[in-house]
Design an enzyme around this catalytic site. Structure first.
Site, PDB file in Angstrom:
ATOM      1  N   HIS A  17     -11.133 -21.557 -34.606  1.00  0.00           N
ATOM      2  CA  HIS A  17     -11.871 -21.929 -33.414  1.00  0.00           C
ATOM      3  C   HIS A  17     -13.723 -21.526 -33.399  1.00  0.00           C
ATOM      4  O   HIS A  17     -14.976 -21.636 -33.504  1.00  0.00           O
ATOM      5  CB  HIS A  17     -11.700 -21.608 -31.677  1.00  0.00           C
ATOM      6  CG  HIS A  17     -10.388 -22.353 -31.694  1.00  0.00           C
ATOM      7  ND1 HIS A  17      -9.300 -21.098 -30.562  1.00  0.00           N
ATOM      8  CD2 HIS A  17     -10.104 -23.484 -32.095  1.00  0.00           C
ATOM      9  CE1 HIS A  17      -8.485 -22.531 -30.968  1.00  0.00           C
ATOM     10  NE2 HIS A  17      -8.997 -23.439 -30.707  1.00  0.00           N
ATOM     11  N   LYS A  41       0.002 -30.358 -19.532  1.00  0.00           N
ATOM     12  CA  LYS A  41       0.464 -29.425 -20.916  1.00  0.00           C
ATOM     13  C   LYS A  41       0.478 -27.871 -19.699  1.00  0.00           C
ATOM     14  O   LYS A  41       0.071 -28.144 -18.843  1.00  0.00           O
ATOM     15  CB  LYS A  41      -0.877 -29.269 -21.259  1.00  0.00           C
ATOM     16  CG  LYS A  41      -0.692 -29.437 -22.513  1.00  0.00           C
ATOM     17  CD  LYS A  41      -1.464 -29.398 -24.125  1.00  0.00           C
ATOM     18  CE  LYS A  41      -1.567 -29.801 -25.460  1.00  0.00           C
ATOM     19  NZ  LYS A  41      -2.878 -28.750 -26.592  1.00  0.00           N
ATOM     20  N   ARG A  90      -8.255 -27.829 -40.676  1.00  0.00           N
ATOM     21  CA  ARG A  90      -7.481 -27.025 -41.307  1.00  0.00           C
ATOM     22  C   ARG A  90      -6.794 -27.603 -42.841  1.00  0.00           C
ATOM     23  O   ARG A  90      -7.070 -26.945 -43.320  1.00  0.00           O
ATOM     24  CB  ARG A  90      -6.090 -26.476 -40.672  1.00  0.00           C
ATOM     25  CG  ARG A  90      -6.868 -25.253 -39.417  1.00  0.00           C
ATOM     26  CD  ARG A  90      -6.110 -25.603 -38.531  1.00  0.00           C
ATOM     27  NE  ARG A  90      -5.222 -26.418 -37.546  1.00  0.00           N
ATOM     28  CZ  ARG A  90      -5.080 -26.336 -36.531  1.00  0.00           C
ATOM     29  NH1 ARG A  90      -4.486 -25.334 -36.617  1.00  0.00           N
ATOM     30  NH2 ARG A  90      -4.231 -26.814 -36.039  1.00  0.00           N
ATOM     31  N   SER A 128      -4.149 -21.826 -32.048  1.00  0.00           N
ATOM     32  CA  SER A 128      -3.488 -21.288 -31.033  1.00  0.00           C
ATOM     33  C   SER A 128      -1.492 -20.880 -30.660  1.00  0.00           C
ATOM     34  O   SER A 128      -1.195 -20.068 -30.238  1.00  0.00           O
ATOM     35  CB  SER A 128      -3.966 -21.955 -29.805  1.00  0.00           C
ATOM     36  OG  SER A 128      -5.373 -21.332 -29.490  1.00  0.00           O
TER      37      SER A 128
HETATM   38  O1  PNS Z   1      -7.338 -28.105 -28.776  1.00  0.00           O
HETATM   39  P1  PNS Z   1      -7.080 -29.623 -28.381  1.00  0.00           P
HETATM   40  O2  PNS Z   1      -5.471 -28.870 -27.809  1.00  0.00           O
HETATM   41  O3  PNS Z   1      -6.256 -30.114 -29.814  1.00  0.00           O
HETATM   42  O4  PNS Z   1      -7.881 -30.425 -28.094  1.00  0.00           O
HETATM   43  C1  PNS Z   1      -7.986 -31.969 -28.070  1.00  0.00           C
HETATM   44  C2  PNS Z   1      -9.477 -32.469 -27.371  1.00  0.00           C
HETATM   45  C3  PNS Z   1      -9.269 -31.818 -25.706  1.00  0.00           C
HETATM   46  C4  PNS Z   1      -9.713 -32.561 -28.486  1.00  0.00           C
HETATM   47  C5  PNS Z   1      -7.732 -34.126 -26.681  1.00  0.00           C
HETATM   48  O5  PNS Z   1      -6.520 -33.339 -25.887  1.00  0.00           O
HETATM   49  C6  PNS Z   1      -9.204 -34.948 -25.315  1.00  0.00           C
HETATM   50  O6  PNS Z   1     -10.176 -34.737 -26.416  1.00  0.00           O
HETATM   51  N1  PNS Z   1      -8.989 -34.586 -24.530  1.00  0.00           N
HETATM   52  C7  PNS Z   1      -9.827 -35.324 -23.552  1.00  0.00           C
HETATM   53  C8  PNS Z   1      -9.309 -36.252 -23.675  1.00  0.00           C
HETATM   54  C9  PNS Z   1      -9.977 -38.387 -23.799  1.00  0.00           C
HETATM   55  O7  PNS Z   1     -10.577 -38.727 -24.281  1.00  0.00           O
HETATM   56  N2  PNS Z   1      -8.867 -38.542 -24.171  1.00  0.00           N
HETATM   57  C10 PNS Z   1      -9.258 -39.578 -25.301  1.00  0.00           C
HETATM   58  C11 PNS Z   1      -9.066 -39.265 -27.255  1.00  0.00           C
HETATM   59  S1  PNS Z   1      -8.863 -40.522 -27.841  1.00  0.00           S
END
Ligand code: PNS
Length: 162
Positions: A17, A41, A90, A128
């Site tokens: 990150h 989560k 990745r 993570s």
């Molecule tokens: O580190 P992560 O868990 O892969 O991050 C995921 C994240 C935060 C980027 C994703 O869950 C997100 O954008 N959540 C916000 C909710 C949202 O906008 N959902 C619609 C996306 S299509």
């Protein structure tokens, strides 16, 4: 350059990150690292802990701010005045999910562009989840997370040796 957001769960922030955040900071004027509040989560670290860890490891980056958000990412970007979302890729296995999110986010707000950065090769197998599992099982996370995160993991999961 426009302002960018690097979103994620950061549970906890890894060296992978941090590499993406540092590279985003060198490309964009202002970068907000945004920790998602995801009620679905159950994270190992609380939201405050995740924000604090990010603040510690981003302290050397003057154009990086750390924040948290709840709800839609594109809505948060709009409120923040950011027009770019930066994500790290990745491996090919990340691609399908990231493509789906990028396309959906564009549909929700066409003014926000998702930009992908290739993770450094040495971080390509890092996540993570894997870091948490290694820590829980008493393995060494040296080189996988910043030192301050290593200490926090040690306190959190109670392993002593490393
Ligand atoms: O580190 P992560 O868990 O892969 O991050 C995921 C994240 C935060 C980027 C994703 O869950 C997100 O954008 N959540 C916000 C909710 C949202 O906008 N959902 C619609 C996306 S299509």
């Amino acid at each position: 350059m426009p302002d960018a957001i690097v979103p994620g769960s950061f549970d906890p922030v890894t060296n992978g990150h941090l590499d993406i955040i540092e590279r985003a900071a060198s490309l964009f004027d202002n970068v907000t690292v945004a920790v998602v509040v995801n009620p679905a989560k159950e994270p190992l670290f609380t939201l405050d802990e995740r924000v604090e860890m990010l603040q510690e490891v981003c302290a050397h980056l003057p154009n990086v701010a750390v924040d948290s958000f709840e709800g839609l990412l594109v809505e948060y970007a709009r409120q923040r005045g950011a027009t770019v979302i930066v994500k790290g890729l990745r491996a090919v296995s990340d691609f399908e999910y990231e493509l789906q999110m990028a396309l959906m986010n564009r549909r929700l707000n066409p003014n926000v562009e998702t930009v992908f950065m290739m993770t450094a090769a040495e971080h390509s197998y890092l996540s993570s989840s894997v870091v948490k599992e290694i820590a829980r099982l008493g393995g060494s996370v040296e080189g996988l997370v910043p030192n301050s995160v290593k200490q926090r993991l040690r306190q959190k999961v109670g392993f002593q040796k490393r």
